[in-house]
Design a protein around this motif. Sequence first.
Motif, PDB file in Angstrom:
ATOM      1  N   GLN A 254       9.457  11.812   8.662  1.00 20.81           N
ATOM      2  CA  GLN A 254       9.269  12.682   7.495  1.00 20.81           C
ATOM      3  C   GLN A 254       8.903  11.889   6.240  1.00 20.81           C
ATOM      4  O   GLN A 254       8.383  12.453   5.285  1.00 20.81           O
ATOM      5  N   SER A 255       9.145  10.583   6.240  1.00 21.20           N
ATOM      6  CA  SER A 255       8.775   9.737   5.099  1.00 21.20           C
ATOM      7  C   SER A 255       7.285   9.854   4.790  1.00 21.20           C
ATOM      8  O   SER A 255       6.866   9.732   3.634  1.00 21.20           O
ATOM      9  N   PHE A 256       6.480  10.097   5.815  1.00 23.96           N
ATOM     10  CA  PHE A 256       5.027  10.151   5.624  1.00 23.96           C
ATOM     11  C   PHE A 256       4.564  11.408   4.896  1.00 23.96           C
ATOM     12  O   PHE A 256       3.403  11.492   4.494  1.00 23.96           O
ATOM     13  N   LEU A 257       5.473  12.362   4.679  1.00 24.75           N
ATOM     14  CA  LEU A 257       5.120  13.517   3.855  1.00 24.75           C
ATOM     15  C   LEU A 257       4.750  13.071   2.440  1.00 24.75           C
ATOM     16  O   LEU A 257       3.954  13.720   1.765  1.00 24.75           O
ATOM     17  N   SER A 258       5.310  11.940   1.994  1.00 20.73           N
ATOM     18  CA  SER A 258       5.004  11.453   0.641  1.00 20.73           C
ATOM     19  C   SER A 258       3.545  11.002   0.510  1.00 20.73           C
ATOM     20  O   SER A 258       3.034  10.864  -0.604  1.00 20.73           O
ATOM     21  N   LEU A 259       2.840  10.812   1.636  1.00 25.13           N
ATOM     22  CA  LEU A 259       1.407  10.498   1.561  1.00 25.13           C
ATOM     23  C   LEU A 259       0.620  11.657   0.961  1.00 25.13           C
ATOM     24  O   LEU A 259      -0.525  11.483   0.560  1.00 25.13           O
ATOM     25  N   GLY A 260       1.241  12.823   0.879  1.00 21.99           N
ATOM     26  CA  GLY A 260       0.596  13.956   0.233  1.00 21.99           C
ATOM     27  C   GLY A 260       0.201  13.659  -1.208  1.00 21.99           C
ATOM     28  O   GLY A 260      -0.717  14.282  -1.743  1.00 21.99           O
ATOM     29  N   ARG A 261       0.846  12.677  -1.832  1.00 20.86           N
ATOM     30  CA  ARG A 261       0.514  12.306  -3.216  1.00 20.86           C
ATOM     31  C   ARG A 261      -0.917  11.809  -3.353  1.00 20.86           C
ATOM     32  O   ARG A 261      -1.505  11.908  -4.425  1.00 20.86           O
TER      33      ARG A 261
ATOM     34  N   ILE B 217       0.834  -1.206   0.000  1.00 20.62           N
ATOM     35  CA  ILE B 217       0.000   0.000   0.000  1.00 20.62           C
ATOM     36  C   ILE B 217       0.868   1.254   0.000  1.00 20.62           C
ATOM     37  O   ILE B 217       0.682   2.159  -0.811  1.00 20.62           O
ATOM     38  N   LEU B 218       1.842   1.290   0.903  1.00 21.11           N
ATOM     39  CA  LEU B 218       2.658   2.493   1.051  1.00 21.11           C
ATOM     40  C   LEU B 218       3.678   2.669  -0.066  1.00 21.11           C
ATOM     41  O   LEU B 218       4.032   3.799  -0.406  1.00 21.11           O
ATOM     42  N   ASN B 219       4.166   1.567  -0.646  1.00 25.06           N
ATOM     43  CA  ASN B 219       5.139   1.678  -1.734  1.00 25.06           C
ATOM     44  C   ASN B 219       4.561   2.377  -2.953  1.00 25.06           C
ATOM     45  O   ASN B 219       5.309   2.855  -3.806  1.00 25.06           O
ATOM     46  N   ARG B 220       3.243   2.480  -3.041  1.00 29.31           N
ATOM     47  CA  ARG B 220       2.612   3.179  -4.160  1.00 29.31           C
ATOM     48  C   ARG B 220       2.805   4.692  -4.058  1.00 29.31           C
ATOM     49  O   ARG B 220       2.632   5.401  -5.042  1.00 29.31           O
ATOM     50  N   VAL B 221       3.152   5.190  -2.871  1.00 31.08           N
ATOM     51  CA  VAL B 221       3.304   6.639  -2.697  1.00 31.08           C
ATOM     52  C   VAL B 221       4.696   7.073  -2.262  1.00 31.08           C
ATOM     53  O   VAL B 221       4.989   8.260  -2.262  1.00 31.08           O
ATOM     54  N   GLY B 222       5.547   6.134  -1.851  1.00 36.08           N
ATOM     55  CA  GLY B 222       6.885   6.526  -1.411  1.00 36.08           C
ATOM     56  C   GLY B 222       7.676   5.355  -0.872  1.00 36.08           C
ATOM     57  O   GLY B 222       7.256   4.204  -0.956  1.00 36.08           O
ATOM     58  N   GLN B 223       8.813   5.674  -0.302  1.00 38.76           N
ATOM     59  CA  GLN B 223       9.690   4.664   0.301  1.00 38.76           C
ATOM     60  C   GLN B 223       9.581   4.760   1.818  1.00 38.76           C
ATOM     61  O   GLN B 223       9.699   5.849   2.384  1.00 38.76           O
TER      62      GLN B 223
END
Length: 182
Positions: free
Chosen positions: A116-123, A6-12
């Motif tokens: 800070q990795s969770f900032l990529s959930l902004g996508r 699920i998370l790899n679709r939006v970031g690392q």
Amino acid sequence: MSTQEILNRVGQFSSHDLLLFEEHSVRRLFRKNDVLLHLGEICQSVYFILSGSFFQFQSNDITETIIDLHLPKEWMYNHPSLIEQKVSDTTIKAFEQSEVLELSLTNLHSLIVKSQSFLSLGRIFDQPNNRTYLFDRSLSPVEKYNYIKNAKPLIVKVFPVKMIASYLKIAPETLSRVRANH
């Protein structure tokens, strides 16, 4: 589908990040016609659809106008209500038995503070682009149908013609003719 998929679709994300996400998200089950977001509520969460499908609609006394159709492996929410924290002018309802992962805004903010990795959930908040493409252009019914078949091929297998036509803002008869010619 695993948390990592699920998370790899939006970031690392690290293994620690994956555990944090699992701690902050909630699995929820919905039966057919259960309401996830009522008209007039403020959307406070984003949902990842693990299984099943949902539809988002506006209604008046006579008709329901489909605003969006949601399928497995998609993030779902009411964009204007969530982003602007204003009351929703739509309802989100389960089309069939479904399971989602819910992440509240509060928990999303908490995750960002912790990593800070969770900032990529902004996508996941860029979703209006599909609707913009469909409705801000002068697409013919054939072009709309082809676009939706390419962008979300399962829509034509899951939802009835009447709902798809409402979503595409064309008459059901027109959609039936377009589908017959394909």
